[in-house]
Design a protein around this motif. Structure first.
Motif, PDB file in Angstrom:
ATOM      1  N   SER A  32       0.832  -1.208   0.000  1.00  0.00           N
ATOM      2  CA  SER A  32       0.000   0.000   0.000  1.00  0.00           C
ATOM      3  C   SER A  32       0.864   1.254   0.000  1.00  0.00           C
ATOM      4  O   SER A  32       0.536   2.252  -0.662  1.00  0.00           O
ATOM      5  N   ILE A  33       1.973   1.219   0.743  1.00  0.00           N
ATOM      6  CA  ILE A  33       2.889   2.366   0.761  1.00  0.00           C
ATOM      7  C   ILE A  33       3.459   2.615  -0.629  1.00  0.00           C
ATOM      8  O   ILE A  33       3.513   3.758  -1.116  1.00  0.00           O
ATOM      9  N   GLU A  34       3.889   1.534  -1.292  1.00  0.00           N
ATOM     10  CA  GLU A  34       4.472   1.672  -2.621  1.00  0.00           C
ATOM     11  C   GLU A  34       3.445   2.154  -3.640  1.00  0.00           C
ATOM     12  O   GLU A  34       3.752   3.003  -4.483  1.00  0.00           O
ATOM     13  N   PHE A  35       2.233   1.618  -3.572  1.00  0.00           N
ATOM     14  CA  PHE A  35       1.239   1.888  -4.612  1.00  0.00           C
ATOM     15  C   PHE A  35       0.497   3.202  -4.406  1.00  0.00           C
ATOM     16  O   PHE A  35       0.182   3.903  -5.378  1.00  0.00           O
ATOM     17  N   PHE A  36       0.222   3.547  -3.145  1.00  0.00           N
ATOM     18  CA  PHE A  36      -0.592   4.739  -2.881  1.00  0.00           C
ATOM     19  C   PHE A  36       0.229   5.914  -2.336  1.00  0.00           C
ATOM     20  O   PHE A  36       0.170   7.028  -2.865  1.00  0.00           O
ATOM     21  N   THR A  65       3.338   7.081  -4.653  1.00  0.00           N
ATOM     22  CA  THR A  65       2.885   7.690  -5.908  1.00  0.00           C
ATOM     23  C   THR A  65       2.072   8.953  -5.676  1.00  0.00           C
ATOM     24  O   THR A  65       1.692   9.620  -6.645  1.00  0.00           O
ATOM     25  N   HIS A  66       1.787   9.273  -4.399  1.00  0.00           N
ATOM     26  CA  HIS A  66       0.969  10.452  -4.050  1.00  0.00           C
ATOM     27  C   HIS A  66      -0.394  10.392  -4.738  1.00  0.00           C
ATOM     28  O   HIS A  66      -0.952  11.412  -5.137  1.00  0.00           O
ATOM     29  N   LEU A  67      -0.886   9.150  -4.901  1.00  0.00           N
ATOM     30  CA  LEU A  67      -2.177   8.860  -5.525  1.00  0.00           C
ATOM     31  C   LEU A  67      -2.230   9.274  -6.993  1.00  0.00           C
ATOM     32  O   LEU A  67      -3.306   9.272  -7.599  1.00  0.00           O
ATOM     33  N   LYS A  68      -1.097   9.607  -7.575  1.00  0.00           N
ATOM     34  CA  LYS A  68      -1.045   9.919  -9.013  1.00  0.00           C
ATOM     35  C   LYS A  68      -0.733   8.629  -9.778  1.00  0.00           C
ATOM     36  O   LYS A  68       0.341   8.465 -10.352  1.00  0.00           O
ATOM     37  N   ILE A  69      -1.701   7.725  -9.755  1.00  0.00           N
ATOM     38  CA  ILE A  69      -1.492   6.386 -10.308  1.00  0.00           C
ATOM     39  C   ILE A  69      -1.614   6.382 -11.829  1.00  0.00           C
ATOM     40  O   ILE A  69      -0.811   5.758 -12.526  1.00  0.00           O
ATOM     41  N   LEU A 105      -0.601   3.968 -16.593  1.00  0.00           N
ATOM     42  CA  LEU A 105       0.149   4.066 -15.346  1.00  0.00           C
ATOM     43  C   LEU A 105       1.180   5.184 -15.430  1.00  0.00           C
ATOM     44  O   LEU A 105       1.840   5.377 -16.459  1.00  0.00           O
ATOM     45  N   ASN A 106       1.286   5.927 -14.356  1.00  0.00           N
ATOM     46  CA  ASN A 106       2.197   7.059 -14.294  1.00  0.00           C
ATOM     47  C   ASN A 106       3.636   6.590 -14.532  1.00  0.00           C
ATOM     48  O   ASN A 106       4.199   5.851 -13.722  1.00  0.00           O
ATOM     49  N   PRO A 107       4.260   7.002 -15.632  1.00  0.00           N
ATOM     50  CA  PRO A 107       5.622   6.533 -15.924  1.00  0.00           C
ATOM     51  C   PRO A 107       6.660   7.022 -14.919  1.00  0.00           C
ATOM     52  O   PRO A 107       7.749   6.449 -14.838  1.00  0.00           O
ATOM     53  N   ASP A 157       7.806   2.238  -8.206  1.00  0.00           N
ATOM     54  CA  ASP A 157       6.879   1.940  -7.108  1.00  0.00           C
ATOM     55  C   ASP A 157       5.884   0.855  -7.504  1.00  0.00           C
ATOM     56  O   ASP A 157       5.552  -0.027  -6.704  1.00  0.00           O
ATOM     57  N   PHE A 158       5.403   0.900  -8.757  1.00  0.00           N
ATOM     58  CA  PHE A 158       4.460  -0.116  -9.227  1.00  0.00           C
ATOM     59  C   PHE A 158       5.113  -1.493  -9.262  1.00  0.00           C
ATOM     60  O   PHE A 158       4.483  -2.508  -8.944  1.00  0.00           O
ATOM     61  N   GLU A 159       6.372  -1.540  -9.665  1.00  0.00           N
ATOM     62  CA  GLU A 159       7.094  -2.814  -9.705  1.00  0.00           C
ATOM     63  C   GLU A 159       7.224  -3.409  -8.312  1.00  0.00           C
ATOM     64  O   GLU A 159       7.000  -4.619  -8.106  1.00  0.00           O
ATOM     65  N   HIS A 160       7.588  -2.591  -7.338  1.00  0.00           N
ATOM     66  CA  HIS A 160       7.707  -3.080  -5.962  1.00  0.00           C
ATOM     67  C   HIS A 160       6.356  -3.546  -5.427  1.00  0.00           C
ATOM     68  O   HIS A 160       6.271  -4.558  -4.728  1.00  0.00           O
ATOM     69  N   ALA A 161       5.304  -2.792  -5.740  1.00  0.00           N
ATOM     70  CA  ALA A 161       3.967  -3.171  -5.281  1.00  0.00           C
ATOM     71  C   ALA A 161       3.545  -4.517  -5.874  1.00  0.00           C
ATOM     72  O   ALA A 161       2.954  -5.357  -5.183  1.00  0.00           O
TER      73      ALA A 161
END
Length: 286
Positions: free
Chosen positions: A68-72, A75-79, A85-87, A92-96
């Motif tokens: 959740s930390i990595e994904f939300f 990314t500051h909710l800028k998903i 997906l935000n390039p 962060d997406f990879e870790h999530a």
């Protein structure tokens, strides 16, 4: 690029689980060598209810929080940006995604052990754990963030430890009665946890080698000699960690055997020594 907290949190989870695996595998074997079986998780002895599954709850809750930390949060909710997906946060997406694999593993164990809807054998759970470690291995091998120089050496060594965790899980499914495989799994997970701590303190903490420093989110060594010296130091640190783990495993085995050792533990050793003596005697007489 990571951070101090970003390595300490997963390091703590791997370290706790690894140490518990190490101690539990030794205790199971010395208590009754003949009935020893490799397990992908170890319940708390002498307790019942939810507390029995404390290890799995640590894996599920820990991986979910970190994911959740990595994904939300990171990314500051800028998903999404323009529908994709935000390039800027692919790291962060990879870790999530990797952490999601460990979350799935924990849920699979809980459902398999606590309900009748997914009666998976331990070997199947071992393979699910191996898949989660394989996802972690692929993440750090083919990272969207290029790990080069000193940072690259520490992550190369991390990849080796992750690969060892995956291999030990596969071996656990193939050799379900092997104490050596069970012990190897605990040591590999523990080593990975310690190495995450090592990365945090060396790359993002007070142990950064002389001549190198953190600049603009990257580890920069202003002289080639400083980078090479830092890489040699990384190799030495991993060697010392492995030696200390072996020494700790030997000490724990001796302590557990002296306190909780089953009589068959010593009988099996005596029989093997007697058989060797008999073979040597037959060779001499022959």
């Amino acid at each position: 690029m990571g951070s101090f907290k970003g390595h300490v949190l997963p390091g703590s989870l791997f370290l706790l689980v690894g140490l518990w695996h190490l101690w539990s595998s030794i205790m199971k074997y010395v208590s009754n060598p003949k009935s020893h079986r490799v397990r992908i998780w170890h319940p708390l002895p002498g307790v019942s209810g939810h507390l029995k599954y404390l290890e799995i709850y640590i894996i599920v809750i820990g991986s979910f929080v970190d994911m959740s930390i990595e994904f939300f949060y990171s990314t500051h909710l800028k998903i999404l940006v323009h529908g994709v997906l935000n390039p800027s946060h692919m790291n962060d997406f990879e870790h999530a995604g990797m952490l999601f694999m460990f979350f799935i593993f924990g849920i699979a164990v809980l459902v398999s052990e606590k309900t009748r809807y997914l009666p998976l054998p331990n070997g199947a759970l071992q393979l699910i754990a191996a898949t989660a470690f394989c996802a972690e291995y692929l993440l750090f091998s083919f990272h969207s963030t290029s790990h080069a120089g000193l940072e690259g050496r520490y992550h190369q060594l991390l990849v080796l430890l992750v690969g060892l965790c995956s291999i030990s899980a596969i071996l656990g499914a193939a050799f379900p009665t092997s104490f050596v495989v069970d012990l190897l799994s605990g040591m590999a997970i523990t080593a990975q946890g310690v190495w995450f701590y090592q990365i945090a303190f060396v790359l993002y903490g007070p142990m950064i080698p002389n001549g190198c420093k953190l600049e603009a989110g990257e580890i920069v060594c202003h002289r080639r000699e400083s980078e090479i010296r830092g890489q040699f130091l990384a190799n030495f640190q991993l060697s010392m960690i492995v030696l200390l783990l072996i020494a700790m495993a030997v000490f724990l085995f001796g302590f557990a055997a002296s306190r909780y050792g089953h009589s068959s533990l010593y009988k099996s050793n005596n029989k093997s020594q007697d058989s060797k003596l008999n073979q040597n005697g037959m060779t001499l007489h022959g």
